[in-house]
Design an enzyme around this catalytic site. Structure first.
Site, PDB file in Angstrom:
ATOM      1  N   HIS A 180       0.836  -1.203   0.000  1.00  0.00           N
ATOM      2  CA  HIS A 180       0.000   0.000   0.000  1.00  0.00           C
ATOM      3  C   HIS A 180       0.867   1.247   0.000  1.00  0.00           C
ATOM      4  O   HIS A 180       1.887   1.294   0.683  1.00  0.00           O
ATOM      5  CB  HIS A 180      -0.947  -0.002   1.210  1.00  0.00           C
ATOM      6  CG  HIS A 180      -2.068  -0.965   1.034  1.00  0.00           C
ATOM      7  ND1 HIS A 180      -1.897  -2.330   1.181  1.00  0.00           N
ATOM      8  CD2 HIS A 180      -3.347  -0.771   0.674  1.00  0.00           C
ATOM      9  CE1 HIS A 180      -3.054  -2.925   0.929  1.00  0.00           C
ATOM     10  NE2 HIS A 180      -3.937  -2.005   0.614  1.00  0.00           N
ATOM     11  N   ALA A 199      -7.398   7.358  -7.230  1.00  0.00           N
ATOM     12  CA  ALA A 199      -8.785   7.835  -7.220  1.00  0.00           C
ATOM     13  C   ALA A 199      -9.322   7.936  -5.795  1.00  0.00           C
ATOM     14  O   ALA A 199     -10.026   8.879  -5.449  1.00  0.00           O
ATOM     15  CB  ALA A 199      -9.663   6.910  -8.062  1.00  0.00           C
ATOM     16  N   GLU A 200      -8.985   6.955  -4.960  1.00  0.00           N
ATOM     17  CA  GLU A 200      -9.455   6.967  -3.572  1.00  0.00           C
ATOM     18  C   GLU A 200      -8.862   8.158  -2.818  1.00  0.00           C
ATOM     19  O   GLU A 200      -9.560   8.837  -2.061  1.00  0.00           O
ATOM     20  CB  GLU A 200      -9.088   5.644  -2.893  1.00  0.00           C
ATOM     21  CG  GLU A 200      -9.899   4.479  -3.432  1.00  0.00           C
ATOM     22  CD  GLU A 200      -9.277   3.105  -3.210  1.00  0.00           C
ATOM     23  OE1 GLU A 200      -9.915   2.117  -3.594  1.00  0.00           O
ATOM     24  OE2 GLU A 200      -8.149   3.011  -2.679  1.00  0.00           O
ATOM     25  N   GLN A 201      -7.573   8.427  -3.022  1.00  0.00           N
ATOM     26  CA  GLN A 201      -6.927   9.533  -2.329  1.00  0.00           C
ATOM     27  C   GLN A 201      -7.454  10.880  -2.817  1.00  0.00           C
ATOM     28  O   GLN A 201      -7.663  11.793  -2.022  1.00  0.00           O
ATOM     29  CB  GLN A 201      -5.402   9.451  -2.480  1.00  0.00           C
ATOM     30  CG  GLN A 201      -4.817   8.289  -1.698  1.00  0.00           C
ATOM     31  CD  GLN A 201      -3.304   8.328  -1.613  1.00  0.00           C
ATOM     32  OE1 GLN A 201      -2.705   9.400  -1.623  1.00  0.00           O
ATOM     33  NE2 GLN A 201      -2.695   7.161  -1.511  1.00  0.00           N
ATOM     34  N   PHE A 223       0.964   3.552   6.699  1.00  0.00           N
ATOM     35  CA  PHE A 223      -0.346   3.817   7.304  1.00  0.00           C
ATOM     36  C   PHE A 223      -1.414   3.487   6.275  1.00  0.00           C
ATOM     37  O   PHE A 223      -1.381   3.970   5.149  1.00  0.00           O
ATOM     38  CB  PHE A 223      -0.428   5.292   7.710  1.00  0.00           C
ATOM     39  CG  PHE A 223      -1.767   5.705   8.228  1.00  0.00           C
ATOM     40  CD1 PHE A 223      -2.217   5.253   9.462  1.00  0.00           C
ATOM     41  CD2 PHE A 223      -2.576   6.562   7.497  1.00  0.00           C
ATOM     42  CE1 PHE A 223      -3.447   5.642   9.957  1.00  0.00           C
ATOM     43  CE2 PHE A 223      -3.814   6.955   7.990  1.00  0.00           C
ATOM     44  CZ  PHE A 223      -4.247   6.500   9.218  1.00  0.00           C
ATOM     45  N   ALA A 246      -8.990   3.254   4.965  1.00  0.00           N
ATOM     46  CA  ALA A 246     -10.020   3.354   3.927  1.00  0.00           C
ATOM     47  C   ALA A 246     -10.478   4.809   3.915  1.00  0.00           C
ATOM     48  O   ALA A 246     -11.150   5.254   4.841  1.00  0.00           O
ATOM     49  CB  ALA A 246     -11.181   2.408   4.222  1.00  0.00           C
TER      50      ALA A 246
END
Length: 172
Positions: free
Chosen positions: A74, A89-91, A122, A125
C-alpha cells in the site's frame, strides 16, 4: 471510476477460469494477485459479500511474511510516489491531492514516523473521509502497538477492498 461496460456480474465472475478471474480481480488487494488466486477455489460465490469474505480470509490466513508484503504494497497516503489508479482515485476523493504545503509536510512526517515504527505504511479506507479525518487518524494510530496496528491495517484493507468490489461487481 468504472463505466457500466466495466461492471461485472457475479455470474460472470463465477464462470471465469482462474487466469481471467485473477486478471480481473488481482488488483483488488493492492499489488497482491495471490489473494484472488487463493479465493478462486471458493467459487461459486453466492454474493459479493461471499466473494469478499473469501478474499479477506485468504489474506488473513496467509503466512505473516506474505501479509506483511500485502501491507507494504500500500502506498503512503498523500505522497507523490507512484500509486495504482485505484489508490489515486481513492486519495483524490478524500482531498489528499489538495493538501496545503503545511498539511503535506505534517502528513509526510506522520507517515515517516508511522512507517519507521511499524515497518509498513499507514493504511486507511479514505472513502467518505476528508483530509482532517485522515490526519487525525494517523496522529492517533502512530502511538498504538504493533499488534493493534497490524489488526487495524487488515481491517482497513477489508474496507478498501469491499469498496473496490462493490464498484466493480453487481449481483444481477
Amino acid at each position: 471510476m468504472n463505466t457500466p461496460a466495466d461492471i461485472l456480474t457475479l455470474k460472470q465472475i463465477n464462470a471465469m477460469g482462474q487466469p481471467e478471474f485473477v486478471e480481473r480481480l488481482g488488483g483488488i488487494f493492492e499489488h497482491s494477485p495471490w489473494v484472488a488466486e487463493g479465493a478462486y477455489g471458493e467459487r461459486p460465490f453466492e454474493s459479493v459479500q461471499h466473494l469478499h469474505d473469501s478474499m479477506v480470509e485468504t489474506a488473513r490466513k496467509a503466512e505473516p511474511t506474505r501479509i506483511l508484503a500485502l501491507l507494504k504494497a500500500h502506498p503512503d497516503l498523500a505522497t507523490r510516489l507512484q500509486v495504482t489508479p485505484l489508490s489515486a482515485a481513492e486519495q483524490q476523493g478524500a482531498g489528499l491531492d489538495r493538501l496545503t504545503p503545511e498539511e503535506f509536510k505534517q502528513l509526510t512526517e506522520l507517515n515517516a514516523a508511522y512507517t519507521a515504527k511499524f515497518e509498513f505504511p499507514f493504511i486507511l479506507a479514505v472513502r467518505g473521509k476528508n483530509k482532517d479525518d485522515i490526519i487525525n487518524a494517523i496522529s492517533r494510530r502512530v502511538n498504538r502497538s504493533l499488534q493493534e496496528e497490524w489488526d487495524q491495517a487488515l481491517e482497513e484493507i477489508g474496507k478498501i477492498t469491499r469498496f473496490r468490489l462493490e464498484d466493480l461487481l453487481t449481483e444481477e
